[in-house]
Enzyme design. Sequence first.
Site, PDB file in Angstrom:
ATOM      1  N   CYS A 224       0.805  -1.229   0.000  1.00 36.26           N
ATOM      2  CA  CYS A 224       0.000   0.000   0.000  1.00 36.26           C
ATOM      3  C   CYS A 224       0.835   1.276   0.000  1.00 36.26           C
ATOM      4  O   CYS A 224       0.291   2.356  -0.223  1.00 36.26           O
ATOM      5  CB  CYS A 224      -0.933  -0.003   1.218  1.00 36.26           C
ATOM      6  N   HIS A 387      -1.832  19.800   7.418  1.00 35.17           N
ATOM      7  CA  HIS A 387      -2.722  18.712   7.007  1.00 35.17           C
ATOM      8  C   HIS A 387      -1.978  17.377   7.066  1.00 35.17           C
ATOM      9  O   HIS A 387      -0.781  17.307   6.776  1.00 35.17           O
ATOM     10  CB  HIS A 387      -3.244  18.953   5.588  1.00 35.17           C
ATOM     11  N   HIS A 420     -14.346   5.500   5.240  1.00 36.36           N
ATOM     12  CA  HIS A 420     -15.793   5.292   5.298  1.00 36.36           C
ATOM     13  C   HIS A 420     -16.416   5.292   3.908  1.00 36.36           C
ATOM     14  O   HIS A 420     -17.251   4.431   3.586  1.00 36.36           O
ATOM     15  CB  HIS A 420     -16.439   6.391   6.154  1.00 36.36           C
ATOM     16  N   ASN A 424     -10.437   0.784   1.961  1.00 35.65           N
ATOM     17  CA  ASN A 424      -8.985   0.781   1.787  1.00 35.65           C
ATOM     18  C   ASN A 424      -8.684   0.589   0.304  1.00 35.65           C
ATOM     19  O   ASN A 424      -8.776  -0.517  -0.221  1.00 35.65           O
ATOM     20  CB  ASN A 424      -8.359  -0.338   2.620  1.00 35.65           C
TER      21      ASN A 424
END
Length: 496
Positions: A224, A387, A420, A424
Site C-alpha cells: 500500500c 494537514h 468510510h 482501503n
Amino acid sequence: MPPILPDFSSSVKLKYVKLGYQYLVNHIITLTLIPIMIGVSIELIRLGPNEILNLWNSLNLNLVQILCSSFLVIFIATVYFMSKPRTIYLVDYACFKPPVTCRVPFATFMEHSRLILKNNPKSVEFQMRILERSGLGEETCLPPSIHYIPPKPTMESARGEAELVIFSAMDSLFEKTGLKPKDIDILIVNCSLFSPTPSLSAMVINKYKLRSNIRSFNLSGMGCSAGLISIDLARDLLQVHPNSNAVVVSTEIITPNYYQGNERAMLLPNCLFRMGGAAIMLSNRTTEKRRAKYRLVHVVRTHKGGDDKAYKCVFEEEDKEGKVGISLQKDLMAIAGEALKSNITTMGPLVLPASEQLLFLITLIGRKIFNPKWKPYIPDFKQAFEHFCIHAGGRAVIDELQKNLQLSTEHVEASRMTLHRFGNTSSSSLWYELNYIESKGRMKKGDRVWQIAFGSGFKCNSAVWKCNRSIKTPIDGPWTDCIDRYPVHIPEIVKL
C-alpha cells in the site's frame, strides 16, 4: 481565608507562554541580526558621506581585485544554482470514482459471504464482526467480477477492472491538466498484486499511443505504500531529465485477489480492500510553476524487511486447501509502530521547527544522563504541518497514528472519511484524502501536507508537499456528490 494573590496556575495562559517560546527559538537568528543591523545603520548615518568615502578609499582596492572578487562571486553562485536540485511540481491529479453499480452495502456483502462460505458459518460470523468495526460505510465498491456468486476472478475480468480504473483516472487527468499523451516523458504504474504480461504500464502506452522513447516503469509487490515509492522514483528521474513531465498511476486490482477460503487472517482483506486508483502529473518545468498545486519537499522511506517478523506480517501464501490469499498477522500494528518510529526519526530533523527539536534534545539528554524514567518528549508535528494524509488501511491504523502523533479529530478527518466512503483503496487512498481536504476548501497557499503510508515488506514511507497556491473547491472528483454529507459520525460498532 481567601488567598491574597490570585491563582496564577489558572489565570496565566500557559499556551501563550509556549507560543512565545516557539517564536523566540524559531526566529532566534532574525531576532539576533536585527539589533546588529540597526546598530550598523546608526553608525553609518553618524559617520556621514565623506567619512564613508574615506573608509572605502582606505581599502586600496584596484580594478583587478574588484574583477577577481566579482568573478569569484559569480562562479560560486553559478555552481550553487547548477548543483541545486530541480524543483518538482505536482501539477494536478485525478482519482477514479467507481460506478454506482459496483457498490457493496453491508447487507449485500454479508449475503454473498453466507452463500460463498455456506459450509463455514464461523468464517461468515468473523467477517461480520470485522465489518461492524471496520469504519467502512455503505457506499464502498468492489469490481463486477466479485458480484457474481461464486466470484469469477479470471484474467480477462482482472484486465477489465484495470482498464476501467486506470483509463478513467488517466482520462480525467488529461481533461484537468490539458496534457497530451505525447507530452508524457516518464510513466510509472504501481499495482501490488496484479502483474500481468504485458505489464500495466505497457497497457497504458498502448491505449494512449505514447511515444516510443518514453521511460516506463511497472512496480508490483510493494504494498500500500507503493504510491509514495513511485513518487520517489519519479522525483529521481526528473532530477536527471530536465524539462520533463511524469505521470504516476497508483491502484490495486481486487479481482484476482478476493480470497474464498476459511483462514481468518486471509479473510480480513476481503472486508477492507475496495476499488480505487489515482493518476498524478509531476513536472520539473518552470513553466508549470504558476498553475501547479503543490511542490514536493521531502520523501523519506523506511524498510524493515531485514526483520523476519516484519517481512512476514503481510504475506501472500496458500492456505491448507491450496487457495491463495493475503495473510495479515496479529503483530502488524506493533511492527507498523516501529516502522513509523524509524521514519519520523529521519523526518523530524527535516521538518520540525527549532523549538521542537530543542525540547526533544533536552529530554533525550535528560533521560540519558539524569533519569531514564523521564517521559520521552513526543515532538509536536502539528507545528510542522497543517494537514495529514494517513493511509486509510483500517480504523486501527488511523487510531494508532492519531494517538502516537497526538493529532486532533480534524487532523485525521480526511483519513477516516476516506475509509468510510471508499474503503482501503491501497496506494491510492492518500490522493482521495488530499482531494477531501481540497473539497472542504481547507487547502491554502503555503500549507504543508504530510502523507504517510504503510506497506508489505514491511515499509513506512512519507512525503511532504507544500501548497503552491490557494486551491478552489473542485467542481469534479470523487467527493463532488457527497462532500456536503461529510464528516459523518462513525460509531465504534455498526450492528448488522
